[in-house]
Design a protein around this motif. Structure first.
Motif, PDB file in Angstrom:
ATOM      1  N   VAL A 476      21.356  -9.245  24.400  1.00 23.82           N
ATOM      2  CA  VAL A 476      22.652  -9.804  24.014  1.00 23.82           C
ATOM      3  C   VAL A 476      23.272 -10.555  25.183  1.00 23.82           C
ATOM      4  N   LEU A 477      23.209  -9.994  26.384  1.00 26.06           N
ATOM      5  CA  LEU A 477      23.821 -10.631  27.553  1.00 26.06           C
ATOM      6  C   LEU A 477      23.138 -11.959  27.881  1.00 26.06           C
ATOM      7  N   THR A 478      21.817 -11.986  27.870  1.00 25.99           N
ATOM      8  CA  THR A 478      21.125 -13.242  28.171  1.00 25.99           C
ATOM      9  C   THR A 478      21.375 -14.277  27.091  1.00 25.99           C
ATOM     10  N   ASP A 479      21.538 -13.828  25.840  1.00 24.16           N
ATOM     11  CA  ASP A 479      21.861 -14.770  24.768  1.00 24.16           C
ATOM     12  C   ASP A 479      23.245 -15.378  24.970  1.00 24.16           C
ATOM     13  N   LEU A 480      24.141 -14.654  25.637  1.00 19.17           N
ATOM     14  CA  LEU A 480      25.472 -15.170  25.942  1.00 19.17           C
ATOM     15  C   LEU A 480      25.471 -16.088  27.159  1.00 19.17           C
ATOM     16  N   GLY A 481      24.342 -16.159  27.885  1.00 17.46           N
ATOM     17  CA  GLY A 481      24.268 -17.059  29.026  1.00 17.46           C
ATOM     18  C   GLY A 481      24.185 -16.369  30.371  1.00 17.46           C
ATOM     19  N   TRP A 482      24.092 -15.038  30.387  1.00 16.07           N
ATOM     20  CA  TRP A 482      24.002 -14.310  31.651  1.00 16.07           C
ATOM     21  C   TRP A 482      22.587 -14.367  32.224  1.00 16.07           C
ATOM     22  N   ARG A 483      22.496 -14.313  33.545  1.00 17.27           N
ATOM     23  CA  ARG A 483      21.285 -13.871  34.235  1.00 17.27           C
ATOM     24  C   ARG A 483      21.537 -12.425  34.659  1.00 17.27           C
ATOM     25  N   ILE A 484      20.616 -11.561  34.405  1.00 20.05           N
ATOM     26  CA  ILE A 484      20.783 -10.163  34.785  1.00 20.05           C
ATOM     27  C   ILE A 484      19.763  -9.812  35.859  1.00 20.05           C
ATOM     28  N   ARG A 485      20.256  -9.332  36.974  1.00 16.52           N
ATOM     29  CA  ARG A 485      19.418  -8.855  38.079  1.00 16.52           C
ATOM     30  C   ARG A 485      19.670  -7.364  38.255  1.00 16.52           C
ATOM     31  N   ARG A 486      18.625  -6.595  38.398  1.00 20.36           N
ATOM     32  CA  ARG A 486      18.759  -5.141  38.466  1.00 20.36           C
ATOM     33  C   ARG A 486      18.485  -4.621  39.873  1.00 20.36           C
ATOM     34  N   VAL A 487      19.211  -3.557  40.205  1.00 15.40           N
ATOM     35  CA  VAL A 487      18.989  -2.832  41.462  1.00 15.40           C
ATOM     36  C   VAL A 487      18.785  -1.368  41.098  1.00 15.40           C
ATOM     37  N   TRP A 488      17.681  -0.802  41.546  1.00 12.68           N
ATOM     38  CA  TRP A 488      17.360   0.585  41.215  1.00 12.68           C
ATOM     39  C   TRP A 488      17.838   1.501  42.342  1.00 12.68           C
ATOM     40  N   SER A 489      18.531   2.579  41.961  1.00 14.33           N
ATOM     41  CA  SER A 489      19.115   3.482  42.957  1.00 14.33           C
ATOM     42  C   SER A 489      18.039   4.141  43.824  1.00 14.33           C
ATOM     43  N   THR A 490      16.901   4.451  43.216  1.00 11.77           N
ATOM     44  CA  THR A 490      15.831   5.092  43.987  1.00 11.77           C
ATOM     45  C   THR A 490      15.308   4.148  45.069  1.00 11.77           C
ATOM     46  N   GLU A 491      15.110   2.882  44.707  1.00 13.57           N
ATOM     47  CA  GLU A 491      14.653   1.908  45.688  1.00 13.57           C
ATOM     48  C   GLU A 491      15.712   1.717  46.778  1.00 13.57           C
ATOM     49  N   TRP A 492      16.977   1.668  46.389  1.00 11.71           N
ATOM     50  CA  TRP A 492      18.049   1.485  47.375  1.00 11.71           C
ATOM     51  C   TRP A 492      18.111   2.677  48.329  1.00 11.71           C
ATOM     52  N   TRP A 493      17.913   3.855  47.795  1.00 10.08           N
ATOM     53  CA  TRP A 493      17.964   5.063  48.630  1.00 10.08           C
ATOM     54  C   TRP A 493      16.835   5.062  49.656  1.00 10.08           C
ATOM     55  N   MET A 494      15.662   4.625  49.237  1.00  7.80           N
ATOM     56  CA  MET A 494      14.508   4.667  50.145  1.00  7.80           C
ATOM     57  C   MET A 494      14.472   3.476  51.094  1.00  7.80           C
ATOM     58  N   ASP A 495      14.942   2.315  50.656  1.00 10.26           N
ATOM     59  CA  ASP A 495      14.869   1.112  51.505  1.00 10.26           C
ATOM     60  C   ASP A 495      15.991   0.162  51.113  1.00 10.26           C
ATOM     61  N   ALA A 496      17.198   0.472  51.567  1.00  5.63           N
ATOM     62  CA  ALA A 496      18.362  -0.327  51.184  1.00  5.63           C
ATOM     63  C   ALA A 496      18.239  -1.761  51.683  1.00  5.63           C
ATOM     64  N   GLU A 497      17.772  -1.949  52.914  1.00  2.00           N
ATOM     65  CA  GLU A 497      17.674  -3.302  53.473  1.00  2.00           C
ATOM     66  C   GLU A 497      16.663  -4.147  52.697  1.00  2.00           C
ATOM     67  N   GLY A 498      15.528  -3.535  52.353  1.00  6.42           N
ATOM     68  CA  GLY A 498      14.525  -4.276  51.588  1.00  6.42           C
ATOM     69  C   GLY A 498      15.014  -4.624  50.187  1.00  6.42           C
TER      70      GLY A 498
END
Length: 761
Positions: A476-498
């Motif tokens: 629905v969001l992309t149909d409205l014109g959004w680009r959606i980028r995801r950030v996973w908490s597990t990845e952020w916890w292990m390597d926030a800078e990356g």
């Protein structure tokens, strides 16, 4: 399990799940089609089965056909195989289907709030199961159907009746609420109803603009409501019809396959608009396809509150009609809103639009005196006008707008990291229970978002199913014109800078993609469109295709969710100044009456660099050019200013990106007013007026179509007040250098003359 989490592997799993889910949907359609088609007999089966034989015999007859009810009674099995799914009204079911027929497996009622119980019982009896679909906050059955809407006296004698939906709710039959709202392409189109009628429970999805103003109020200051038998507002009807014609004649309307509908409060105003529209259709035959169901996918309709339920269009124009009468006294009776349950009619009227709702009214919200009525419908109408005029601020007590606090420390960390990278980020985008966690503002177009960033926090894990969480919401969001980028908490916890570096890189790639697309579009505009001289036609209806449509909602991408949009509508109306009534002659006249002259941009001594038109560093030059044109030529129509700036850079056609780049540089010192659907820009620090001195100009410099209404009013005030209206129009045309007065020009001059008389000292 979490130690082995890899974002790439998880995202690949989600991608494969989405593909499989789409495949299952397509296969389900094919299975259903195959099963239904398999029940149709072959050509040799008609003689073996008496039911098929009866049908074959009736098909070969020329006259004296068997009545349908009798025919259906003789072929109950064959009828079900031929038409396993039938769509009929409750009365048609009672008329054509015999009660002893084998019952249907399921009977489904749509718009059940408008079906009376005695009409529904016969259909319910012909099914093994029944599904009642309806909205208790929309129109109930009324006695209108017995007499016709045209006989209603402002709705005062419309009596509501109980519906089959009300009966089912009262009987406590098991129910399921459908809370996801798909119709509106902008949340503001449903925000008012969601807050007032649905308790805020509807799940709506934000559009990728920083200030959603798809609902707006257009005031008709000279509107007069005719009480008694008239019940019409002629100036408002003319303004509505002028807006309809302008929109339909825009090249983009046909190119983008838009649709348009008009809703009125009563049948009298509906008929008046239809009559005025018929006259315009005779004048402009090219409009005819838009009214023909065979030639346009969604033809233009004109309906009133009592019969518009179930219809929807991209753009809805709502004509209020009620307003001050000939004595200047506003009315407190607002059509059928005065009755108990009248608010349902308002809810129906304001929820028909997919992309844009334009409310034409001759009264401001504060002119509605709630002390003279206790009707909830009138009270809600007053609040709706405030919402259309001021936007989400008018609903601040009902919901928290975009910009709320983050929902978790994880979101706060991502927000701080993106801001440290130089991105402008908004939090909790939306107005309903569903929000986009973070919105990254587009650096080149602050009116819209470059991308939305979703964190796997409360919003993500609150979904009931993986399909809702990982496919439908993002679809629905992309149909409205959004680009959606995801950030996973597990990845952020292990390597926030990356994780941050990866997110930042994707955002920069998105920005570069937009800039490349903008440059290609600008180059295509310059190379494919031949140079066109300034319009020199005395009629605005004959404006060249290179002219810019004004005051129009931005087109949204149909197939490409990442196509750049035009967010200028939000900026157009965010600081809109309503035309003020000022009977004093030209005290704050923007220019004297020495004559109109076009702005020479070389006077600024700034370099004109077309190659840098879209660069952020070039915005100061564009802003200076805009202010110079507004200072020298103001009051000036916005589309004329756009052409000045664009052609100074060698751009012969003003596309959405060019328009957006220029409009973003109009500062708050430049006031705006509305003139028959066109935006007028005033010199810096000058407030809008009804009348200002007319600046004479040769038609090769400025046509009457590009002369703002305040100047025409100023011209009309210089004429003899004792002259007839026809004579005043003739004198105005003479002073404008017109040898022939077309219908559109005559209408503008007459309106200017009326303004001049009404505001004479």
């Amino acid at each position: 399990m979490l130690r082995r989490f890899l974002p790439e592997r998880h995202e690949d799993t989600i991608a494969r799940f989405r593909a499989a889910d789409r495949r299952v949907t397509e296969l389900s359609k094919q299975v259903v089609r195959s099963r239904l088609g398999g029940g149709i007999p072959g050509p040799t089966a008609f003689g073996a089965d008496p039911e098929w034989g009866t049908l074959s015999h009736e098909l070969t007859k020329k006259t004296q056909h068997m009545p349908l009810r009798k025919l259906f009674g003789r072929m109950p099995t064959a009828l079900t195989k031929l038409t396993p799914c039938v769509m009929m009204s409750p009365l048609s079911i009672a008329q054509y289907l015999p009660p002893e027929k084998e019952p249907f497996d399921v009977v489904i009622f749509d718009e059940a709030s408008q079906i009376s119980p005695w009409d529904a019982v016969g259909a319910i009896a012909r099914g093994k199961q029944v599904v009642i679909v309806g909205d208790p906050e929309q129109l109930p059955p009324t006695n209108v159907g017995d007499r016709g809407v045209d006989d209603i006296e402002d709705g005062s004698d419309v009596s509501d009746q109980e519906s089959i939906l009300d009966e089912c709710l009262a009987a406590n039959i098991p129910r399921r609420n459908l809370d996801w709202h798909y119709r509106s392409r902008h949340e503001s189109l449903i925000a008012f109803s969601n807050a007032h009628y649905y308790g805020g429970r509807l799940v709506t999805f934000p559009s990728p603009v920083t200030d959603d103003r798809a609902v707006r109020l257009t005031l008709v200051p000279d509107g007069v409501y005719e009480r008694g038998s008239g019940r019409v507002n002629r100036p408002e009807a003319r303004a509505v019809v002028a807006e309809i014609v302008r929109r339909l004649r825009e090249p983009g309307f046909a190119q983008e396959r838009r649709s348009l509908g008009i809703v009125t409060f009563n049948g009298e105003q509906q008929r008046l608009i239809e009559n005025l529209l018929d006259e315009q259709r005779r004048s402009y035959p090219e409009l005819e396809p838009f009214f023909d169901r065979d030639r346009w996918h969604e033809p233009v309709f004109v309906k009133n509150l009592e019969n518009v339920q179930g219809d929807e269009r991209d753009t809805i124009i709502f004509s209020v009609a009620v307003g001050p009468d000939q004595t200047g006294r506003p009315v407190s009776t607002v059509s059928s809103l005065n009755k108990d349950g009248g608010y349902r009619r308002l809810n129906v009227a304001i929820t028909r639009a997919r992309r844009e709702l334009v409310v034409f009214a001759s009264l401001r919200p504060e002119q509605i005196d709630l002390g003279r009525t206790r009707a909830r419908g009138v009270r809600d109408f007053k609040h709706f006008l405030e919402f259309a005029d001021r936007g989400a601020r008018a609903l601040a007590e009902a919901f928290a707008p975009t910009g709320g606090d983050v929902e978790s420390p994880f979101e706060a960390a991502v927000l701080a990291a993106l801001q440290a990278k130089g991105w402008t980020v908004h939090t909790q985008i939306g107005v309903s229970g569903f929000r986009v966690d973070l919105g990254v503002v587009h650096p080149d177009a602050p009116g819209r978002y470059l991308a939305g960033v979703e964190c796997d926090g409360a919003t993500y894990h609150s979904s009931a199913t993986a399909r809702d969480r990982d496919r439908l919401r993002e679809h629905v969001l992309t149909d409205l014109g959004w680009r959606i980028r995801r950030v996973w908490s597990t990845e952020w916890w292990m390597d926030a800078e990356g994780a941050l570096a990866k997110l930042d890189q994707r955002l920069r790639e998105d920005l570069e993609q937009d800039r490349t697309r903008a440059a290609e579009a600008a180059q295509a505009d310059a190379s494919t469109t031949p140079a066109t001289p300034e319009p020199n036609n005395p009629e605005p209806a004959d404006e060249t295709p290179s002219a810019v449509p004004v005051a129009e909602a931005p087109p949204e991408p149909a197939n490409d969710p990442q196509a750049p949009e035009e967010p200028a509508l939000q900026r157009l109306y965010a600081d809109q100044v309503t035309l003020q009534e000022n009977p004093t002659p030209a005290v704050e006249t923007p220019q004297d009456a020495q004559g109109y002259r076009t702005a020479d941009l070389a006077d600024l001594g700034l370099p004109i660099e077309p190659a840098r038109f879209y660069d952020a560093s070039y915005r100061t030059v564009l802003r200076a050019l805009v202010e110079h044109v507004a200072t020298v030529e103001g009051p000036i129509y916005e589309d004329v200013l756009l052409r000045r700036i664009a052609r100074a850079h060698g751009l012969q056609r003003v596309g959405p990106l060019i328009r957006e780049a220029v409009l973003d540089q109009i500062g708050p010192a430049i006031a705006r007013s509305e003139d028959d659907g066109r935006t007028v820009l005033w010199p810096p620090d000058t407030r809008p007026q009804v009348s200002c001195a007319h600046r004479a100009a040769d038609s090769s410099v400025r046509s009457h179509a590009d002369t703002p209404m305040p100047e025409l009013v100023g011209l009309a005030r210089t004429l003899r007040s004792d002259a007839s209206e026809t004579e005043r129009v003739r004198l105005m045309a003479q002073k404008m250098g017109l040898s022939r007065i077309e219908a559109a020009a005559r209408a503008r001059f007459e309106r200017a003359s009326v303004h001049a008389r009404n505001n004479a000292t």
